[in-house]
Scaffold this motif. Structure first.
Motif, PDB file in Angstrom:
ATOM      1  N   PRO A  81      -4.634  -4.906  -2.887  1.00 48.94           N
ATOM      2  CA  PRO A  81      -5.669  -5.193  -3.886  1.00 48.94           C
ATOM      3  C   PRO A  81      -5.477  -4.403  -5.183  1.00 48.94           C
ATOM      4  O   PRO A  81      -5.625  -4.953  -6.274  1.00 48.94           O
ATOM      5  N   GLU A  85      -4.769  -6.151  -8.923  1.00 46.85           N
ATOM      6  CA  GLU A  85      -6.050  -6.176  -9.626  1.00 46.85           C
ATOM      7  C   GLU A  85      -5.901  -6.615 -11.084  1.00 46.85           C
ATOM      8  O   GLU A  85      -6.706  -7.388 -11.593  1.00 46.85           O
ATOM      9  N   GLN A  86      -4.870  -6.136 -11.755  1.00 42.57           N
ATOM     10  CA  GLN A  86      -4.648  -6.507 -13.146  1.00 42.57           C
ATOM     11  C   GLN A  86      -3.766  -7.749 -13.224  1.00 42.57           C
ATOM     12  O   GLN A  86      -2.644  -7.729 -12.740  1.00 42.57           O
ATOM     13  N   PRO A  87      -4.271  -8.808 -13.824  1.00 42.09           N
ATOM     14  CA  PRO A  87      -3.442 -10.013 -13.962  1.00 42.09           C
ATOM     15  C   PRO A  87      -2.220  -9.728 -14.833  1.00 42.09           C
ATOM     16  O   PRO A  87      -2.286  -8.986 -15.796  1.00 42.09           O
ATOM     17  N   GLU A  98      -4.123 -18.401  -9.261  1.00 37.76           N
ATOM     18  CA  GLU A  98      -5.228 -18.507  -8.303  1.00 37.76           C
ATOM     19  C   GLU A  98      -5.651 -17.147  -7.755  1.00 37.76           C
ATOM     20  O   GLU A  98      -6.785 -16.984  -7.300  1.00 37.76           O
ATOM     21  N   ILE A  99      -4.742 -16.182  -7.781  1.00 32.42           N
ATOM     22  CA  ILE A  99      -5.098 -14.833  -7.321  1.00 32.42           C
ATOM     23  C   ILE A  99      -6.307 -14.337  -8.098  1.00 32.42           C
ATOM     24  O   ILE A  99      -7.295 -13.884  -7.522  1.00 32.42           O
ATOM     25  N   TRP A 100      -6.215 -14.436  -9.410  1.00 31.83           N
ATOM     26  CA  TRP A 100      -7.275 -13.895 -10.260  1.00 31.83           C
ATOM     27  C   TRP A 100      -8.367 -14.912 -10.523  1.00 31.83           C
ATOM     28  O   TRP A 100      -9.489 -14.534 -10.842  1.00 31.83           O
ATOM     29  N   ASN A 102      -9.693 -16.770  -8.241  1.00 33.81           N
ATOM     30  CA  ASN A 102     -10.624 -16.653  -7.120  1.00 33.81           C
ATOM     31  C   ASN A 102     -10.330 -15.331  -6.408  1.00 33.81           C
ATOM     32  O   ASN A 102      -9.815 -15.309  -5.288  1.00 33.81           O
ATOM     33  N   TRP A 103     -10.617 -14.259  -7.102  1.00 33.59           N
ATOM     34  CA  TRP A 103     -10.332 -12.916  -6.613  1.00 33.59           C
ATOM     35  C   TRP A 103     -10.923 -12.646  -5.227  1.00 33.59           C
ATOM     36  O   TRP A 103     -10.249 -12.087  -4.364  1.00 33.59           O
ATOM     37  N   PHE A 106      -8.682 -14.094  -2.597  1.00 31.81           N
ATOM     38  CA  PHE A 106      -7.444 -13.316  -2.475  1.00 31.81           C
ATOM     39  C   PHE A 106      -7.699 -12.037  -1.674  1.00 31.81           C
ATOM     40  O   PHE A 106      -6.904 -11.674  -0.804  1.00 31.81           O
ATOM     41  N   LEU A 107      -8.805 -11.370  -1.959  1.00 29.60           N
ATOM     42  CA  LEU A 107      -9.139 -10.151  -1.209  1.00 29.60           C
ATOM     43  C   LEU A 107      -9.321 -10.449   0.276  1.00 29.60           C
ATOM     44  O   LEU A 107      -8.898  -9.651   1.118  1.00 29.60           O
ATOM     45  N   TYR A 146      -0.648 -18.099  -2.763  1.00 29.51           N
ATOM     46  CA  TYR A 146      -0.686 -17.294  -3.986  1.00 29.51           C
ATOM     47  C   TYR A 146       0.678 -16.950  -4.585  1.00 29.51           C
ATOM     48  O   TYR A 146       0.745 -16.193  -5.536  1.00 29.51           O
TER      49      TYR A 146
END
Length: 150
Positions: A81, A85-87, A98-100, A102-103, A106-107, A146
């Motif tokens: 994570p 965290e930073q795109p 899609e990671i960022w 729908n954060w 992803f978590l 992802y």
């Protein structure tokens, strides 16, 4: 019999994933966040390689080495994570937006992989063989959702 086939299929997917490696034509990334992300994923991949080789009998089962690989894997998965965290977007990234986008999802995927790794049993070869497919399944599910360029 069916369980054995599923385990073999997962081991085959693991082998394909591990052999995919980094291509020679890939650009050099100089962004520190991306380098940290790549180092974390390479650490997880190396740990899974050890466990996969033991499971597939390409490496002698060694309880201490299996436990060390499990510890490295758990450390890498715990860092995920923070690493994502930073795109970071550039034309060479394999991380999907899609990671960022729908954060929370992803978590949840990262946590599912971490929990599967916690369930990894390294006491003996049969225990490793029973528990490794769940880890591989969680990793592959996250990558298929992802990551581009499997």
């Amino acid at each position: 019999m069916r369980r054995h086939l599923v385990e073999l299929a997962i081991c085959a997917l693991l082998a394909a994933w591990l052999l995919s490696g980094v291509r020679a034509d890939e650009p050099v990334v100089r962004d520190e966040a991306v380098l940290a992300r790549q180092a974390t994923m390479k650490s997880a991949k190396a740990a899974l390689a050890v466990l996969g080789e033991m499971s597939a009998l390409r490496r002698h089962f060694d309880r201490a080495a299996a436990r060390a690989a499990r510890a490295r894997l758990l450390e890498a998965l715990s860092d995920l994570p923070d690493r994502f965290e930073q795109p970071y977007f550039d034309r060479h990234t394999r991380a999907r937006p899609e990671i960022w986008g729908n954060w929370p999802a992803f978590l949840r995927s990262a946590e599912a992989a971490r929990q599967a790794a916690r369930g990894l049993r390294t006491n003996n070869l049969p225990a490793l063989r029973r528990s490794l497919p769940a880890v591989m399944s969680a990793c592959l599910a996250c990558h298929s959702r992802y990551r581009t360029g499997q």
